[in-house]
Design an enzyme around this catalytic site. Structure first.
Site, mmCIF file in Angstrom:
data_model
loop_
_atom_site.group_PDB
_atom_site.id
_atom_site.type_symbol
_atom_site.label_atom_id
_atom_site.label_comp_id
_atom_site.label_asym_id
_atom_site.label_seq_id
_atom_site.Cartn_x
_atom_site.Cartn_y
_atom_site.Cartn_z
ATOM 1 N N CYS A 57 -38.159 -44.704 -45.620
ATOM 2 C CA CYS A 57 -36.857 -44.961 -45.007
ATOM 3 C C CYS A 57 -36.469 -43.789 -44.104
ATOM 4 O O CYS A 57 -37.119 -43.549 -43.099
ATOM 5 C CB CYS A 57 -35.808 -45.260 -46.084
ATOM 6 S SG CYS A 57 -34.301 -46.034 -45.436
ATOM 7 N N HIS A 90 -38.436 -49.660 -48.699
ATOM 8 C CA HIS A 90 -38.504 -48.901 -49.942
ATOM 9 C C HIS A 90 -39.563 -49.496 -50.874
ATOM 10 O O HIS A 90 -39.255 -50.314 -51.739
ATOM 11 C CB HIS A 90 -37.133 -48.898 -50.629
ATOM 12 C CG HIS A 90 -36.132 -48.017 -49.968
ATOM 13 N ND1 HIS A 90 -36.000 -46.678 -50.269
ATOM 14 C CD2 HIS A 90 -35.230 -48.264 -48.978
ATOM 15 C CE1 HIS A 90 -35.053 -46.142 -49.522
ATOM 16 N NE2 HIS A 90 -34.565 -47.084 -48.722
ATOM 17 N N GLU A 114 -40.891 -48.320 -53.379
ATOM 18 C CA GLU A 114 -40.692 -47.992 -54.801
ATOM 19 C C GLU A 114 -40.033 -49.140 -55.558
ATOM 20 O O GLU A 114 -40.079 -49.191 -56.789
ATOM 21 C CB GLU A 114 -39.881 -46.700 -54.947
ATOM 22 C CG GLU A 114 -38.428 -46.767 -54.548
ATOM 23 C CD GLU A 114 -38.177 -46.546 -53.066
ATOM 24 O OE1 GLU A 114 -37.005 -46.331 -52.686
ATOM 25 O OE2 GLU A 114 -39.148 -46.597 -52.261
#
Length: 238
Positions: free
Chosen positions: A113, A216, A218
């Protein structure tokens, strides 16, 4: 058992108030758990630009995280900050020093990001300060639905490091940004774009592993997202 590579993870910072009466660091747990799941040993990095080189002496890879703030346009010749721009100078000073030192060592770097935008700036690139003002018919890149869900898809450019990692021409991604990369910098390439043309990832083939993604991973919104962390940690394995 093989030794886990040590991955430095940049932190976010907040002023006094809220969780603590004194200034504090914070970061979502899924950044750390994603590195651990990929085989790495994550360690948090406080914001001390003068210690960036010493941190890197102990690390095998650098993960630059995202946050609700922007890269100062003064760092890339962008003129006065847009009214929507929010700065965190202490954090940016440290992250930029760490990224530049990591690239100088050819240490693997993953930017996520805002970390991807900072990586592009380190490559010598430029940014779009506010997507709605500069991109006609732009998608809602600050998606209204939860970040645990996809906001749109991205097209992955063939022949890139990202393409070799995810093995697919398209990915579903979440989206939480109002800025984007405008130019990736000398020698760097764009590896993913949104349907409206907004840059969603950059990389630099001149380094062993220098990869940035605007979304993102994750959160693992797309089942291929964990492969990004695995490739990063593998590159950091000595």
């Amino acid at each position: 058992m093989p030794k886990r590579p040590m991955i430095g993870v940049t932190l976010d910072a907040e002023p006094a108030g809220g969780w603590s009466k004194l200034p504090w660091y914070a970061l979502r747990q899924n950044y750390f758990s994603s590195v651990i799941a990929a085989g790495g040993l994550p360690v948090a990095l406080p914001h001390h630009p003068d210690l960036a080189a010493e941190y890197l002496d102990a690390l095998d890879g650098l993960l630059v995280t995202g946050g609700a703030f922007d890269v100062d346009p003064a760092l890339w010749g962008g003129g006065a900050p847009h009214p929507k721009v929010t700065l965190k100078p202490g954090r940016t000073d440290f992250e930029l020093a760490a990224v530049r030192a990591a690239l100088a060592r050819d240490m693997p770097v993953l930017g996520i990001c805002g970390g991807q935008q900072l990586l592009a700036v380190a490559f010598g690139g430029t940014l779009i300060q506010h997507i709605p003002d500069e991109v006609e018919n732009a998608l809602p890149h600050e998606q209204p639905n939860p970040r645990t869900e996809p906001g749109h898809e991205v097209a992955v450019a063939g022949g890139t490091l990202l393409a070799s990692i995810v093995g697919a021409p398209r990915l579903a991604v979440n989206s939480a940004h109002h800025q984007a990369v405008a130019t990736p910098g000398a020698g760097a390439v764009v590896n993913a774009r949104a349907p409206d043309g907004v840059v969603e990832g950059v990389e630099h083939p001149g380094y062993r592993f220098a990869l940035g993604v605007q979304w993102h991973p994750e959160y693992a919104v797309d089942p291929r997202d964990p492969a990004i962390f695995r490739a990063f940690v593998q590159a950091a394995t000595r």
